[in-house]
Design an enzyme around this catalytic site. Structure first.
Site, mmCIF file in Angstrom:
data_model
loop_
_atom_site.group_PDB
_atom_site.id
_atom_site.type_symbol
_atom_site.label_atom_id
_atom_site.label_comp_id
_atom_site.label_asym_id
_atom_site.label_seq_id
_atom_site.Cartn_x
_atom_site.Cartn_y
_atom_site.Cartn_z
ATOM 1 N N CYS A 34 0.548 -1.327 -0.097
ATOM 2 C CA CYS A 34 0.058 0.146 -0.040
ATOM 3 C C CYS A 34 0.878 1.346 -0.157
ATOM 4 O O CYS A 34 1.183 1.712 0.871
ATOM 5 C CB CYS A 34 -0.940 -0.049 1.076
ATOM 6 S SG CYS A 34 -1.948 1.336 1.556
ATOM 7 N N CYS B 254 -0.319 3.953 2.195
ATOM 8 C CA CYS B 254 -0.270 4.115 3.616
ATOM 9 C C CYS B 254 1.311 4.125 3.963
ATOM 10 O O CYS B 254 1.398 4.714 5.156
ATOM 11 C CB CYS B 254 -0.496 2.443 4.014
ATOM 12 S SG CYS B 254 -2.282 1.892 3.332
ATOM 13 N N ASP B 255 2.229 3.594 3.119
ATOM 14 C CA ASP B 255 3.514 3.395 3.935
ATOM 15 C C ASP B 255 4.831 4.450 3.075
ATOM 16 O O ASP B 255 5.838 4.558 3.410
ATOM 17 C CB ASP B 255 4.020 2.236 3.524
ATOM 18 C CG ASP B 255 3.107 1.220 4.287
ATOM 19 O OD1 ASP B 255 2.650 1.714 5.596
ATOM 20 O OD2 ASP B 255 2.969 -0.156 3.997
#
Ligand code: NAP
Length: 302
Positions: A130, A133-134
């Protein structure tokens, strides 16, 4: 006994809950993880009518709250089995067993893995599924994205504004993604595209330090990166239904455009069913159709 039990609280399941509760049915939604499904990983949704630029997280939260306000029962439990009895269905979770007159399976899909040694060990230590997300952890660092679909291209575009360099590694010389995004990516100066290449090894001891890629002539090359974003598609989450519900060779639930499955009274909505276009708009559309069909089925029982 519930009128409708919905398995999965992504956009398809939540929309089904919206339609079913507005029709005054007694509804239970079961979700294994958190509400919202994979849309929460999308930074900005630009192709949903009337909601330009909304983030996937905001979309999911608004829809969840909208459904909660209508009085749906929600339980965060993982479904491990479903059973078909004559007049009702049974849904078994790790904690409980629930009974419903109809079911809507809206379990979506999970990330496909590359299947490399250490892939699982390096999740959170350099391997991610992701980018939104990261990605922020890789400011001014070198990263790579694997895949050739819309997710991979969007991830690479997103990361190109954060990382110093982005390698996009695709196993063929043609992308599946849309041309507008591909062109945007090709215009990026810090993106290098490696066509006809596969990642064959993850290098590093306790965290990712590089990858080995191999081209179609089996020529290998080492690339030093500290982040690898794997975007090679998704796998439908239907394994727990296999005993009862007909799946196709790829594991998707076989259904028609009215979201019926092979079992009367069990419907399917969203990315886990056989269909041509898996998008937010088709997931919510499925949710509305599946709920409407479930309501018709309930009426036929009376
Ligand atoms: P996808 O379209 O299925 O693409 C998966 C990519 O991964 C393909 O290029 C495939 O290569 C590659 N791949 C699969 N297995 C691999 C392996 N073991 N090793 C290396 N490469 C592998 O998946 P997606 O990009 O996640 O998209 C899923 C759906 O969501 C699509 O319908 C997509 O259009 C949609 N989507 C839309 C948007 C948007 O509209 N904004 C954004 C994201 C996703 P091959 O091409 O060689 O098969």
């Amino acid at each position: 006994m519930y009128d409708i039990i919905i398995v999965g609280a992504g956009p398809a399941g939540l929309t089904a809950a919206l339609y079913a509760t507005r029709a005054r049915k007694k509804v239970l939604v079961l979700e294994a993880l958190s509400y919202g499904g994979q849309i929460i990983n999308t930074l900005e949704i630009d192709n949903y009518p009337v909601a330009p630029h909304i983030s996937g997280f905001d979309f999911a939260e608004k829809l969840y709250n909208q459904v909660l306000e209508l009085g749906v029962d929600f339980k965060f439990e993982k479904v491990i089995e479903i059973k078909n009895n004559n007049n009702y269905k049974e849904v078994v979770t790790k904690e409980n067993t629930y009974q419903g007159k109809t079911l809507i399976l809206a379990t979506g899909s999970e990330n496909r893995k590359l299947g490399l040694e250490k892939e699982q060990d390096f999740v959170g230590c350099g391997v991610s599924y992701c980018a939104t997300c990261d990605g922020a952890f890789y400011k001014n660092k070198e990263v790579a994205v694997v895949g050739g679909g819309n997710t991979a291209i969007e991830d690479a575009l997103y990361l190109s504004d954060i990382a110093s360099r982005v390698y996009l590694i695709h196993r063929r010389d043609q992308f599946r993604a849309d041309n507008v995004s591909i062109q945007k990516l090709k215009d990026k100066k810090n993106v290098e595209i490696l066509y006809n290449n596969r990642v064959t090894k993850l290098i590093g001891d306790r965290k990712l330090e590089g990858i080995l890629v191999s081209d179609k002539n089996n020529v290998e090359k080492e690339i030093s990166i500290c982040g690898l974003f794997i975007a090679v598609g998704r796998i439908p989450e239907n394994e727990n239904f296999r005993k009862l519900i007909e799946l196709d060779d790829s594991g998707y639930i076989v259904s028609n455009e009215l979201c019926h499955t092979n079992v009367p009274g069990i419907f399917v909505a969203g990315d886990n069913r056989v269909k041509e276009l898996r998008q937010l708009v088709t997931a919510t559309s499925d949710g509305a159709i599946a709920a409407t069909e479930a309501i018709k089925y309930l009426n036929s029982l009376n």
